[in-house]
Design an enzyme around this catalytic site. Structure first.
Site, PDB file in Angstrom:
ATOM      1  N   GLY A  54      66.301  13.925  61.514  1.00 16.52           N
ATOM      2  CA  GLY A  54      67.730  13.761  61.307  1.00 16.52           C
ATOM      3  C   GLY A  54      68.395  15.099  61.029  1.00 16.52           C
ATOM      4  O   GLY A  54      67.751  16.051  60.624  1.00 16.52           O
ATOM      5  N   SER A  55      69.717  15.159  61.267  1.00 16.73           N
ATOM      6  CA  SER A  55      70.462  16.350  60.897  1.00 16.73           C
ATOM      7  C   SER A  55      70.843  16.245  59.419  1.00 16.73           C
ATOM      8  O   SER A  55      70.742  15.183  58.815  1.00 16.73           O
ATOM      9  CB  SER A  55      71.714  16.475  61.759  1.00 16.73           C
ATOM     10  OG  SER A  55      71.333  16.721  63.094  1.00 16.73           O
ATOM     11  N   HIS A  57      69.636  18.704  57.255  1.00 17.82           N
ATOM     12  CA  HIS A  57      68.614  19.449  56.513  1.00 17.82           C
ATOM     13  C   HIS A  57      68.654  20.942  56.853  1.00 17.82           C
ATOM     14  O   HIS A  57      67.694  21.658  56.618  1.00 17.82           O
ATOM     15  CB  HIS A  57      67.220  18.906  56.824  1.00 17.82           C
ATOM     16  CG  HIS A  57      67.086  17.437  56.642  1.00 17.82           C
ATOM     17  ND1 HIS A  57      67.352  16.824  55.437  1.00 17.82           N
ATOM     18  CD2 HIS A  57      66.742  16.446  57.509  1.00 17.82           C
ATOM     19  CE1 HIS A  57      67.155  15.508  55.570  1.00 17.82           C
ATOM     20  NE2 HIS A  57      66.795  15.264  56.819  1.00 17.82           N
ATOM     21  N   LYS A 105      57.767  14.693  60.292  1.00 18.77           N
ATOM     22  CA  LYS A 105      57.818  14.383  58.865  1.00 18.77           C
ATOM     23  C   LYS A 105      57.590  12.881  58.688  1.00 18.77           C
ATOM     24  O   LYS A 105      58.019  12.084  59.522  1.00 18.77           O
ATOM     25  CB  LYS A 105      59.175  14.790  58.277  1.00 18.77           C
ATOM     26  CG  LYS A 105      59.368  16.311  58.311  1.00 18.77           C
ATOM     27  CD  LYS A 105      60.574  16.791  57.519  1.00 18.77           C
ATOM     28  CE  LYS A 105      61.892  16.282  58.051  1.00 18.77           C
ATOM     29  NZ  LYS A 105      62.096  16.468  59.489  1.00 18.77           N
ATOM     30  N   HIS A 220      67.164  12.684  51.686  1.00 16.68           N
ATOM     31  CA  HIS A 220      68.188  11.871  52.343  1.00 16.68           C
ATOM     32  C   HIS A 220      69.091  11.197  51.326  1.00 16.68           C
ATOM     33  O   HIS A 220      69.742  10.223  51.626  1.00 16.68           O
ATOM     34  CB  HIS A 220      67.550  10.788  53.203  1.00 16.68           C
ATOM     35  CG  HIS A 220      66.613  11.336  54.214  1.00 16.68           C
ATOM     36  ND1 HIS A 220      65.269  11.464  53.990  1.00 16.68           N
ATOM     37  CD2 HIS A 220      66.837  11.817  55.458  1.00 16.68           C
ATOM     38  CE1 HIS A 220      64.703  11.999  55.063  1.00 16.68           C
ATOM     39  NE2 HIS A 220      65.630  12.222  55.953  1.00 16.68           N
TER      40      HIS A 220
END
Lengths: 335, 232
Positions: A54-55, A57, A105, A220
């Site tokens: 996901g974006s 990070h 991950k 998250h």
């Protein structure tokens, strides 16, 4: 919510466009995808190292594209796995003939999408693909509520070491062996002073009163394992470092590398303050610290907080960790 | 069924599923907001609309199903993309020789296998596997053991899936996002099992339009087999 965004749904696309504009010598974008690859991908004759998730990070994942680290990086929507078709395109674009290693991950969506992409690539039958799953978060043990441990900041060390091994010409099975060795020997624990706010939702993901902190958070905005009253930087450093050391169970005098990582909204000043105590504690315990990185490596949007990562080194890992890397987010000059 | 009819039937199935998901979109999202992240309806709807476009240009049954799967993979996102789309794309190879009673059983088994393998869930975890497993096992048994025609077998499979969905309501989730809720997941049917039931119902209804004449043929084949067997 105050954010420098236009439409929440355009954030990832616009971020990638901005990254390419900033670093054309390092990265290019695969057409009609949210995949960035090294400007010179595929690198002929070397194993491609790819990652994605996901974006939110940043600088993970695209910031680590370049010599000695990643060949490809797929960006999903904020905190959402990239889709298998895009991962498949990335794998194809990063195969220089020596195969591709995917660094995944440990999140359900990421693992399933990578596995699907790999399976479909194998059905096409022209690329040799392997994958490793990073699960360095010591906060959440396997339980009824999780499928194993989460992958967090230790992933950067997997990128670095696998990338260096690929750059010097190691074959796919050797690169995979080294990546798995890092995963075995690394641990991370994080904490939050504040929640993060996703562009879509526009309000904090979890409620954290002004006088409390959350220990053992993921990346998250998922809540941690315990709430505590606000404590000093030294107390936080001790708590996080102790938890990681308990998990790793290192031999006396072990040689290690550390990362004090910011969650996105914590000033470097504070990270250095934490690092000071982390190194002090490790010195008291008789550990020998080879590398001590401090900065924002694996963030969670605008969360304030930090994580502490410890990697047990040996000769081969230390050599690869210190090998040259040239990426937008991380430069190692090498010897 | 000749190849053109197979293609037509697949197209009809996909359209029927896409329409049904659109109809149930809000209901699925409601189920998912109780125990998940409230996006199941919207995600599947987006995926099946894309699948209609993606599969449209394919003529061979296996290519058609694979294209639909790939479209789902690219548009559903999260874990549902690989579970619904990836399983379809992988199982599609069972239709390489066209759609027959045998290949439909093989396809159903391959799809179930992939869903279980990819998601790591088994019966009782409160997932789509709870609807899919009894449906696939019932279908296979109805055809291979009870000698039923595919339509009758499908009908039994839908009943089995429905029981599977009901079975998910009182149990506690131990896989997927709902498992984070622990005991709070009890009392809600699983959204994935529910959407799987909808898909099976649509497959059955479309099959009823195409297979009515086939039952007689299947009966004749079965009789021929029995005669062959008695001659040994």
């Amino acid at each position: 919510m105050k954010k420098l965004i236009n439409e929440p749904g355009d954030v990832v696309d616009e971020m990638l466009a901005g990254m390419v504009a900033a670093h054309p010598e390092y990265v290019r974008r695969l057409e009609e995808t949210n995949v960035l690859v090294r400007a010179d991908a595929p690198v002929e004759g070397t194993v491609g190292i790819v990652s994605g998730g996901g974006s939110g990070h940043e600088p993970t994942h695209g910031g680590y594209l370049g010599e000695g680290m990643l060949t490809g990086a797929a960006a999903g929507e904020v905190f959402t796995s990239p889709t298998a078709d895009q991962l498949g395109e990335m794998v194809g674009a990063c195969d220089g003939g020596a195969g591709v290693l995917c660094v995944v991950k440990n999140y359900e969506g990421d693992v399933m999408n990578f596995e699907t992409a790999i399976e479909l690539a194998e059905l096409e039958g022209d690329t040799e693909v392997e994958y490793v799953v990073v699960d360095d978060d010591v906060a959440v043990e396997d339980s009824l509520y999780t499928s194993g441990r989460r992958g967090v900041c230790g992933t950067i060390l997997v990128h670095k070491i696998a990338g260096a091994a690929a750059a010097r010409g190691d074959d796919l099975s050797e690169v995979k062996r080294l990546a798995e060795k890092v995963i075995d020997q690394v641990g991370t624990m994080g904490m939050a002073l504040t929640s993060c706010t996703t562009p879509e939702k526009g309000e904090p993901t979890f409620d954290l009163p002004a006088d409390e902190i959350e220990l053992g958070i993921g990346i998250h905005g998922e809540p941690g394992v315990e709430r505590a009253d606000v404590m000093s930087a030294d107390a936080v450093a001790d708590h996080l470092t102790e938890r990681v050391l308990d998990d790793l169970d290192l031999a006396e005098g072990a040689r290690i590398a550390t990362i004090v990582n910011g969650m996105g909204a914590t000033p470097l000043m504070e990270l250095y303050v934490v690092n000071r105590r982390v190194q002090e504690l490790l010195g008291e315990r008789g550990f020998d610290v080879g590398e001590a990185w401090v900065g924002d490596y694996m963030t969670s949007l605008d969360m304030a907080g930090c994580s502490v990562t410890v990697l047990e080194l040996d000769d081969e890992l230390e050599e690869l960790l210190g090998a040259p890397a040239d990426t937008p987010a991380l430069t190692v000059r090498g010897e | 069924m000749d190849e053109d009819t197979q293609r037509e039937a697949l197209s009809a199935v996909l359209t029927a599923i896409a329409d049904r998901i659109e109809l149930e979109k809000d209901h699925l999202t409601e189920l998912d907001s109780a125990i998940g992240d409230a996006d199941h309806g919207a995600n599947l709807h987006r995926g099946f609309q894309a699948a209609l476009d993606g599969a449209d240009s394919e003529n061979d049954p296996d290519a058609f199903v694979k294209a639909a799967g790939m479209a789902l993979l690219s548009k559903v996102g999260g874990a549902s993309g690989p579970l619904y789309g990836g399983s379809l794309a992988v199982a599609s190879s069972e239709f390489e020789e066209g759609i027959t009673t045998e290949s439909s059983v093989a396809f159903a088994e391959a799809y179930l296998e992939k869903v279980k393998d990819r998601g790591g869930a088994s019966v009782g975890d409160k997932t789509m596997v709870d609807a899919l497993t009894p449906a696939v096992h019932t279908y296979k048994r109805a055809i291979e053991v009870d000698d039923l025609d595919p339509l009758a077998a499908l009908s039994k499979a839908v009943d089995a899936a429905e029981r599977g969905v009901r079975f998910t309501t009182p149990i506690r989730a131990s896989k997927g996002r709902a498992s984070y809720l622990g005991w709070r997941s009890v009392g809600h049917p699983d959204p994935g099992a529910t959407s799987t039931l909808y898909m099976l119902e649509e497959i059955h209804d479309v099959a009823a339009e195409y297979l009515d004449g086939e039952a007689a043929v299947a009966d004749a084949e079965a009789e021929a087999e029995i005669e062959e067997g008695s001659g040994e």
